[in-house]
Design a protein around this motif. Structure first.
Motif, PDB file in Angstrom:
ATOM      1  N   ASP A 102       0.854  -1.189   0.000  1.00 54.73           N
ATOM      2  CA  ASP A 102       0.000   0.000   0.000  1.00 54.73           C
ATOM      3  C   ASP A 102       0.887   1.234   0.000  1.00 54.73           C
ATOM      4  N   ARG A 103       0.319   2.393   0.272  1.00 56.74           N
ATOM      5  CA  ARG A 103       1.088   3.643   0.145  1.00 56.74           C
ATOM      6  C   ARG A 103       2.226   3.773   1.142  1.00 56.74           C
ATOM      7  N   SER A 104       2.223   2.966   2.211  1.00 53.83           N
ATOM      8  CA  SER A 104       3.262   3.150   3.214  1.00 53.83           C
ATOM      9  C   SER A 104       4.051   1.899   3.581  1.00 53.83           C
ATOM     10  N   ARG A 105       3.572   0.713   3.228  1.00 55.80           N
ATOM     11  CA  ARG A 105       4.321  -0.488   3.631  1.00 55.80           C
ATOM     12  C   ARG A 105       3.854  -1.722   2.867  1.00 55.80           C
ATOM     13  N   PHE A 106       4.582  -2.808   3.099  1.00 64.21           N
ATOM     14  CA  PHE A 106       4.214  -4.106   2.558  1.00 64.21           C
ATOM     15  C   PHE A 106       3.454  -4.869   3.630  1.00 64.21           C
ATOM     16  N   HIS A 107       2.415  -5.591   3.220  1.00 61.01           N
ATOM     17  CA  HIS A 107       1.669  -6.494   4.098  1.00 61.01           C
ATOM     18  C   HIS A 107       1.875  -7.884   3.514  1.00 61.01           C
ATOM     19  N   HIS A 108       2.420  -8.792   4.299  1.00 60.89           N
ATOM     20  CA  HIS A 108       2.757 -10.126   3.824  1.00 60.89           C
ATOM     21  C   HIS A 108       1.937 -11.152   4.596  1.00 60.89           C
ATOM     22  N   PHE A 109       1.055 -11.861   3.894  1.00 61.81           N
ATOM     23  CA  PHE A 109       0.125 -12.794   4.520  1.00 61.81           C
ATOM     24  C   PHE A 109       0.443 -14.220   4.081  1.00 61.81           C
ATOM     25  N   MET A 110       0.386 -15.145   5.056  1.00 64.66           N
ATOM     26  CA  MET A 110       0.566 -16.556   4.745  1.00 64.66           C
ATOM     27  C   MET A 110      -0.049 -17.390   5.865  1.00 64.66           C
ATOM     28  N   ASP A 111      -0.783 -18.431   5.492  1.00 62.03           N
ATOM     29  CA  ASP A 111      -1.393 -19.357   6.455  1.00 62.03           C
ATOM     30  C   ASP A 111      -2.254 -18.665   7.499  1.00 62.03           C
ATOM     31  N   GLY A 112      -2.938 -17.613   7.105  1.00 60.79           N
ATOM     32  CA  GLY A 112      -3.843 -16.920   8.010  1.00 60.79           C
ATOM     33  C   GLY A 112      -3.181 -15.937   8.954  1.00 60.79           C
ATOM     34  N   GLY A 113      -1.918 -15.662   8.737  1.00 58.17           N
ATOM     35  CA  GLY A 113      -1.203 -14.729   9.592  1.00 58.17           C
ATOM     36  C   GLY A 113      -0.453 -13.692   8.777  1.00 58.17           C
ATOM     37  N   VAL A 114       0.144 -12.763   9.501  1.00 58.19           N
ATOM     38  CA  VAL A 114       0.926 -11.703   8.882  1.00 58.19           C
ATOM     39  C   VAL A 114       2.389 -11.970   9.179  1.00 58.19           C
ATOM     40  N   LEU A 115       3.192 -11.975   8.126  1.00 57.63           N
ATOM     41  CA  LEU A 115       4.643 -12.167   8.296  1.00 57.63           C
ATOM     42  C   LEU A 115       5.298 -10.800   8.394  1.00 57.63           C
ATOM     43  N   VAL A 116       6.283 -10.701   9.201  1.00 60.08           N
ATOM     44  CA  VAL A 116       6.980  -9.420   9.375  1.00 60.08           C
ATOM     45  C   VAL A 116       8.298  -9.460   8.652  1.00 60.08           C
TER      46      VAL A 116
END
Length: 116
Positions: A102-116
């Motif tokens: 998005d305009r400010s960061r990456f959102h990384h999703f896998m297996d129902g969670g958010v990866l950092v």
């Protein structure tokens, strides 16, 4: 673009969005209709949330890519809380890695969670 119906495969994409909604609900997803500021009934608010651009993009990607192919989406607006939650459920239900920029960061999703 949210609510856009000009794509030549809009009907298939729309059907996929509806299927995603049903599968997410089975997995426990509840739409966050408080984010819809329009004065409309709850069902219409849920429909408006289902037609957000990232959900349309994910539906298209699920239709057009091989299972297991990471899905990458870039948008110029902030990801709303409902889309963030829904994308977690989609990543779990469809066993997909999904990356949204998005305009400010990456959102990384896998297996129902958010990866950092």
């Amino acid at each position: 673009m949210a609510g856009d119906k000009s794509h030549d495969q809009y009907e298939k994409i729309d059907e996929m969005v509806d299927e995603m909604g049903k599968e997410m609900r089975r997995a426990g997803y509840l739409p966050s209709t408080s984010e819809v500021l329009l004065d409309i009934d709850e069902e219409d608010k849920e429909d408006a949330l289902n037609r957000h651009s990232e959900k349309l993009a994910i539906a298209f990607a699920l239709l057009k890519t091989l299972p297991g192919t990471p899905i990458r989406i870039v948008k110029n607006l902030r990801v709303c809380n409902d889309c963030h939650s829904a994308t977690k459920f989609i990543s779990k239900v469809y066993k997909q890695e999904i990356i949204v920029r998005d305009r400010s960061r990456f959102h990384h999703f896998m297996d129902g969670g958010v990866l950092v």
